[in-house]
Design a protein around this motif. Structure first.
Motif, mmCIF file in Angstrom:
data_model
loop_
_atom_site.group_PDB
_atom_site.id
_atom_site.type_symbol
_atom_site.label_atom_id
_atom_site.label_comp_id
_atom_site.label_asym_id
_atom_site.label_seq_id
_atom_site.Cartn_x
_atom_site.Cartn_y
_atom_site.Cartn_z
ATOM 1 N N TRP A 125 0.842 -1.187 0.000
ATOM 2 C CA TRP A 125 0.000 0.000 0.000
ATOM 3 C C TRP A 125 0.880 1.241 0.000
ATOM 4 O O TRP A 125 1.870 1.312 0.735
ATOM 5 N N GLU A 126 0.519 2.216 -0.783
ATOM 6 C CA GLU A 126 1.245 3.483 -0.820
ATOM 7 C C GLU A 126 0.257 4.618 -0.603
ATOM 8 O O GLU A 126 -0.731 4.743 -1.335
ATOM 9 N N GLY A 127 0.529 5.421 0.421
ATOM 10 C CA GLY A 127 -0.336 6.542 0.740
ATOM 11 C C GLY A 127 0.399 7.863 0.683
ATOM 12 O O GLY A 127 1.506 7.965 0.142
ATOM 13 N N LEU A 128 -0.205 8.880 1.262
ATOM 14 C CA LEU A 128 0.400 10.210 1.255
ATOM 15 C C LEU A 128 1.466 10.370 2.325
ATOM 16 O O LEU A 128 2.355 11.216 2.192
ATOM 17 N N LEU B 20 10.472 14.402 -0.725
ATOM 18 C CA LEU B 20 11.059 14.214 -2.054
ATOM 19 C C LEU B 20 11.032 12.758 -2.495
ATOM 20 O O LEU B 20 11.223 12.457 -3.682
ATOM 21 N N ALA B 21 10.793 11.848 -1.542
ATOM 22 C CA ALA B 21 10.704 10.437 -1.897
ATOM 23 C C ALA B 21 9.394 10.102 -2.588
ATOM 24 O O ALA B 21 9.258 9.027 -3.181
ATOM 25 N N LEU B 22 8.448 11.011 -2.531
ATOM 26 C CA LEU B 22 7.149 10.784 -3.158
ATOM 27 C C LEU B 22 7.189 11.190 -4.624
ATOM 28 O O LEU B 22 8.000 12.026 -5.041
ATOM 29 N N PRO C 192 5.588 13.144 -7.921
ATOM 30 C CA PRO C 192 5.019 14.504 -7.973
ATOM 31 C C PRO C 192 3.526 14.555 -7.682
ATOM 32 O O PRO C 192 3.051 15.508 -7.046
ATOM 33 N N ASP C 193 2.773 13.549 -8.155
ATOM 34 C CA ASP C 193 1.334 13.587 -7.910
ATOM 35 C C ASP C 193 1.007 13.400 -6.440
ATOM 36 O O ASP C 193 0.096 14.046 -5.902
ATOM 37 N N LEU C 194 1.761 12.547 -5.741
ATOM 38 C CA LEU C 194 1.526 12.348 -4.312
ATOM 39 C C LEU C 194 1.998 13.548 -3.501
ATOM 40 O O LEU C 194 1.394 13.882 -2.465
ATOM 41 N N GLN C 195 3.054 14.208 -3.944
ATOM 42 C CA GLN C 195 3.503 15.415 -3.257
ATOM 43 C C GLN C 195 2.434 16.501 -3.308
ATOM 44 O O GLN C 195 2.112 17.138 -2.295
ATOM 45 N N ALA C 196 1.882 16.727 -4.499
ATOM 46 C CA ALA C 196 0.820 17.725 -4.620
ATOM 47 C C ALA C 196 -0.443 17.285 -3.891
ATOM 48 O O ALA C 196 -1.149 18.111 -3.299
ATOM 49 N N SER C 197 -0.726 15.989 -3.928
ATOM 50 C CA SER C 197 -1.935 15.486 -3.274
ATOM 51 C C SER C 197 -1.881 15.683 -1.769
ATOM 52 O O SER C 197 -2.910 15.929 -1.133
ATOM 53 N N ARG C 198 -0.693 15.559 -1.192
ATOM 54 C CA ARG C 198 -0.578 15.761 0.252
ATOM 55 C C ARG C 198 -1.003 17.172 0.639
ATOM 56 O O ARG C 198 -1.789 17.371 1.570
ATOM 57 N N GLY C 199 -0.509 18.164 -0.072
ATOM 58 C CA GLY C 199 -0.883 19.546 0.240
ATOM 59 C C GLY C 199 -2.345 19.836 -0.054
ATOM 60 O O GLY C 199 -3.025 20.510 0.727
ATOM 61 N N LEU C 200 -2.849 19.338 -1.175
ATOM 62 C CA LEU C 200 -4.239 19.602 -1.541
ATOM 63 C C LEU C 200 -5.209 18.923 -0.579
ATOM 64 O O LEU C 200 -6.246 19.506 -0.221
ATOM 65 N N MET C 201 -4.898 17.719 -0.150
ATOM 66 C CA MET C 201 -5.784 17.029 0.784
ATOM 67 C C MET C 201 -5.783 17.710 2.150
ATOM 68 O O MET C 201 -6.817 17.785 2.814
ATOM 69 N N CYS C 202 -4.632 18.217 2.572
ATOM 70 C CA CYS C 202 -4.599 18.979 3.825
ATOM 71 C C CYS C 202 -5.442 20.246 3.707
ATOM 72 O O CYS C 202 -6.187 20.607 4.632
ATOM 73 N N ALA C 203 -5.334 20.928 2.571
ATOM 74 C CA ALA C 203 -6.142 22.124 2.351
ATOM 75 C C ALA C 203 -7.625 21.778 2.303
ATOM 76 O O ALA C 203 -8.472 22.496 2.867
ATOM 77 N N GLY C 204 -7.967 20.662 1.641
ATOM 78 C CA GLY C 204 -9.364 20.238 1.594
ATOM 79 C C GLY C 204 -9.907 19.885 2.961
ATOM 80 O O GLY C 204 -11.076 20.174 3.274
ATOM 81 N N SER C 205 -9.084 19.274 3.809
ATOM 82 C CA SER C 205 -9.523 18.929 5.160
ATOM 83 C C SER C 205 -9.809 20.184 5.980
ATOM 84 O O SER C 205 -10.822 20.260 6.692
ATOM 85 N N VAL C 206 -8.917 21.173 5.878
ATOM 86 C CA VAL C 206 -9.122 22.422 6.619
ATOM 87 C C VAL C 206 -10.369 23.143 6.117
ATOM 88 O O VAL C 206 -11.181 23.654 6.916
ATOM 89 N N LEU C 207 -10.569 23.188 4.806
ATOM 90 C CA LEU C 207 -11.740 23.868 4.249
ATOM 91 C C LEU C 207 -13.033 23.168 4.636
ATOM 92 O O LEU C 207 -14.041 23.833 4.946
ATOM 93 N N SER C 208 -13.035 21.841 4.635
ATOM 94 C CA SER C 208 -14.248 21.115 5.016
ATOM 95 C C SER C 208 -14.577 21.325 6.486
ATOM 96 O O SER C 208 -15.753 21.475 6.856
#
Length: 224
Positions: free
Chosen positions: A47-50, A71-73, A75-91
């Motif tokens: 399994w690979e997550g954020l 940097l081990a992630l 590019p899509d997972l790197q961006a996803s980490r920040g976007l999901m954190c932003a989505g969590s705060v907004l929700s």
């Protein structure tokens, strides 16, 4: 009655979407190992997550390790980490604003406009959080599918869609649905407010005309 039901429904759906967003952000099942061609080691699942990657063996033992560096992630997972954190705060912010709007349901008639603005803000935040969550989920899913059908990618490196992606789509849909519900409620409040303001104005005009007619009749009786 209808507006109250819309508020409750929007709050419940938004709460489900918020909890789902938190769960998706922390789940490691974004990418799951694919058992295709020569990769037939079915007793070991990757399994690979954020935030971490896990290795599960024979559905009994599971070992997880947090990524040593961002940097081990990919590019899509790197961006996803920040976007999901932003989505969590907004929700979370949208849910709190919606709760504040719910508490204003027993206020006086003069608070209709303020309550409409609060609910509209909550609806817009829910819509924004749902859109922000859709971006990383769809991005990672597109990358997984592209790599899966790319003959240049090694079979051992190919992955399948994990449970977190499906849950992410459901959570994003709930957030968008909650935003739409609260925006519809704001529209209903606006119509109710306009109706409530128009009725006293009509009554006041009718009273003024009646008062003027009475004064004119009284003045004529005096002259006579």
């Amino acid at each position: 009655m209808v507006s109250g039901a819309l508020q409750i429904a929007g709050l419940l759906v938004g709460g489900i979407g918020m909890i789902g967003t938190f769960a998706v952000t922390g789940m490691p099942q974004w990418r799951v190992s694919a058992f295709i061609e020569n990769n037939i080691i079915v007793f070991e699942t990757i399994w690979e997550g954020l935030w971490m990657h896990c290795v599960r063996q024979a559905n009994i033992r599971m070992q997880c390790k947090v990524y040593d560096s961002v940097l081990a992630l990919s590019p899509d997972l790197q961006a996803s980490r920040g976007l999901m954190c932003a989505g969590s705060v907004l929700s979370l912010l949208a849910f709190m604003v919606a709760v504040i709007g719910m508490k204003c349901t027993q206020c006086v008639q003069s608070s209709w406009q303020a309550k409409g603005y609060i609910i509209l803000t909550a609806g817009l935040l829910f819509l924004l959080s749902g859109a922000v969550e859709l971006i990383p989920v769809c991005w990672v899913a597109n990358t997984i599918i592209s790599d899966f059908y790319n003959p240049m990618v090694n079979v051992a490196q190919k992955r399948e869609l994990g449970e977190a992606l499906y849950l992410g789509w459901v959570a994003a849909f709930c957030l968008i649905a909650a935003g739409a519900i609260f925006c519809c409620f704001c529209r209903c409040c606006e119509k109710t407010r306009r109706y409530g303001y128009s009725a006293p104005t009509h009554y006041s005009t009718h009273s003024q005309n009646l008062h003027k007619t009475t004064e004119n009749s009284y003045s004529r009786s005096q002259y006579v």
